[in-house]
Design an enzyme around this catalytic site. Structure first.
Site, PDB file in Angstrom:
ATOM      1  N   ARG A 178       0.809  -1.226   0.000  1.00  0.00           N
ATOM      2  CA  ARG A 178       0.000   0.000   0.000  1.00  0.00           C
ATOM      3  C   ARG A 178       0.841   1.274   0.000  1.00  0.00           C
ATOM      4  NH1 ARG A 178      -2.959  -3.421   3.554  1.00  0.00           N
ATOM      5  NH2 ARG A 178      -4.937  -4.095   2.608  1.00  0.00           N
ATOM      6  N   GLU A 204      -5.223  16.678  -9.340  1.00  0.00           N
ATOM      7  CA  GLU A 204      -5.882  17.096 -10.578  1.00  0.00           C
ATOM      8  C   GLU A 204      -7.372  17.374 -10.395  1.00  0.00           C
ATOM      9  OE1 GLU A 204      -4.552  15.916 -14.947  1.00  0.00           O
ATOM     10  OE2 GLU A 204      -5.962  14.450 -14.133  1.00  0.00           O
ATOM     11  N   HIS A 249      -3.490  11.574 -26.707  1.00  0.00           N
ATOM     12  CA  HIS A 249      -3.656  10.213 -26.192  1.00  0.00           C
ATOM     13  C   HIS A 249      -4.446   9.352 -27.161  1.00  0.00           C
ATOM     14  CE1 HIS A 249      -2.897  11.400 -21.704  1.00  0.00           C
ATOM     15  NE2 HIS A 249      -1.789  11.266 -22.403  1.00  0.00           N
TER      16      HIS A 249
END
Length: 365
Positions: A126, A242, A257
């Site tokens: 993690r 973001e 992309h």
């Protein structure tokens, strides 16, 4: 801090509190990598691509001399590295070599290497530490800075990932001296992007002498690289995940992309971004936001860097389908970062299909 040639290295701080780290930009920074590793670290996995295998081996040897266990793993070049199979191999090594939360990974190479190493670090136990040592232009100014990590799937680029801030980023400009010219040009698309969205001085330096900018040993090259890194550091410090201003860094990336996926990742990322920025500029101009002068400036700046500004005719339907999977999309609504002017990015939501196709026709050749 100074480089081994006596010139001053620049240290740029990113973030605040527990998510803060530094990006060191200079020449001859091998020793800086070693000093960035905490004393508690016993094991280090160096994830690298074939062109920088020698650098990875030298780093592993230095770590072993420092009393640590160092392992290297070579991954495929470019986006071919960012798959579940490669990630699974990294997990296997971390498990069989008993990596704990006090150990770390180092990503050495282009953006794919740092993206993959970062995601492996984010997911192992993690979250363990990672240091990025980018060795490409785009890796230094974009991929390695900001804590974005991820892998690709058949459905699109970077759709699986995590935000995981590195312990440090070491941007040694000496690593770029042997790069082929086209790789330098492709990386500079991200630098030009920084100029269009927030730092016009970058564009002025490029326009004054593009050949100097394309020389990785020139002071002009070092200046625009440092300015682009500082801009990204400022933006991501303000918006780590973001949810706000960071979205401006995706200027040109919606179409880019889609092109990369359409080309099965055989196009360089920067080449696709260059075309994507011209598409975004056409969109802004035809939607009444951007002047024809700034639109023309996109083509002239990018062409001076030997970057493409057109894409093939007859591909819009496939690219439009790929754009629907863009991370900025909300439901069926496409969202684009566009410009009102140089240094004035805004968001355009839901442009008409006719307008999108018209803009695509304008960049088709």
């Amino acid at each position: 801090m100074t480089s081994h040639d006596g010139t001053a290295a620049t240290v740029i701080k990113v973030g605040e509190g527990t998510h803060s780290y530094s990006v060191t930009v200079g020449r001859g920074l091998d020793s800086t990598i070693l000093t960035a590793i905490p004393e508690s670290v016993l094991r280090v996995l160096i994830v690298h691509q074939e062109p920088v295998a020698g650098r990875a081996r030298a780093l592993a040897k230095a770590l072993e001399s420092d009393g640590r266990k160092a392992f290297t793993v070579e991954i495929p070049d470019a986006e071919q590295a960012k798959g579940v199979e490669t990630l699974s191999e990294l997990w296997r090594i971390l498990g069989t070599q008993d990596f704990t939360r006090s150990d770390l990974l180092i990503g050495v190479g282009g953006g794919a290497a740092t993206d993959l190493a970062g995601f492996a670090a984010a997911t192992w136990l993690r979250g363990i530490d990672v240091i990025h040592v980018p060795t490409t232009v785009a890796g230094m100014v974009d991929a390695a800075v900001g804590g974005k990590t991820g892998i690709n799937t058949a459905e699109g680029k970077n759709l699986v990932g995590a935000f995981h801030t590195p312990l440090a980023v070491i941007a040694d400009l000496e690593a770029l001296d042997g790069l082929p010219g086209h790789d330098v040009s492709a990386g500079l698309a991200e630098v030009a992007k920084a100029g269009f969205i927030a730092d016009e001085r970058i564009l002025e330096i490029i326009e004054a002498d593009p050949r100097r900018v394309l020389d990785t040993r020139a002071s002009e090259f070092a200046e625009i690289m440092t300015r682009a890194i500082r801009l990204k550091a400022d933006v991501v410090s303000e918006d780590l995940t973001e949810k706000g201003r960071r979205e401006i860094l995706n200027y040109g990336h919606t179409l880019a992309h889609a092109i990369e996926r359409h080309e099965q990742y055989t196009w360089r990322h920067g080449d696709a971004v260059a075309v994507g920025m011209v598409f975004a500029a056409e969109l802004a101009h035809r939607a009444g936001y951007l002047s024809s002068d700034v639109l023309s400036r996109h083509r002239s700046v990018l062409t001076s860097l030997d970057l493409p500004t057109y894409y093939r005719k007859g591909q819009f339907a496939e690219l439009r389908e790929a754009m629907a999977r863009d991370k900025k999309a909300r439901g069926a609504t496409l969202r684009f970062v566009i410009l009102e002017d140089t240094e004035k990015p805004v968001r355009l939501e839901g442009p008409s299909e006719d307008l999108l196709e018209e803009c695509y026709d304008a960049i088709s050749a």
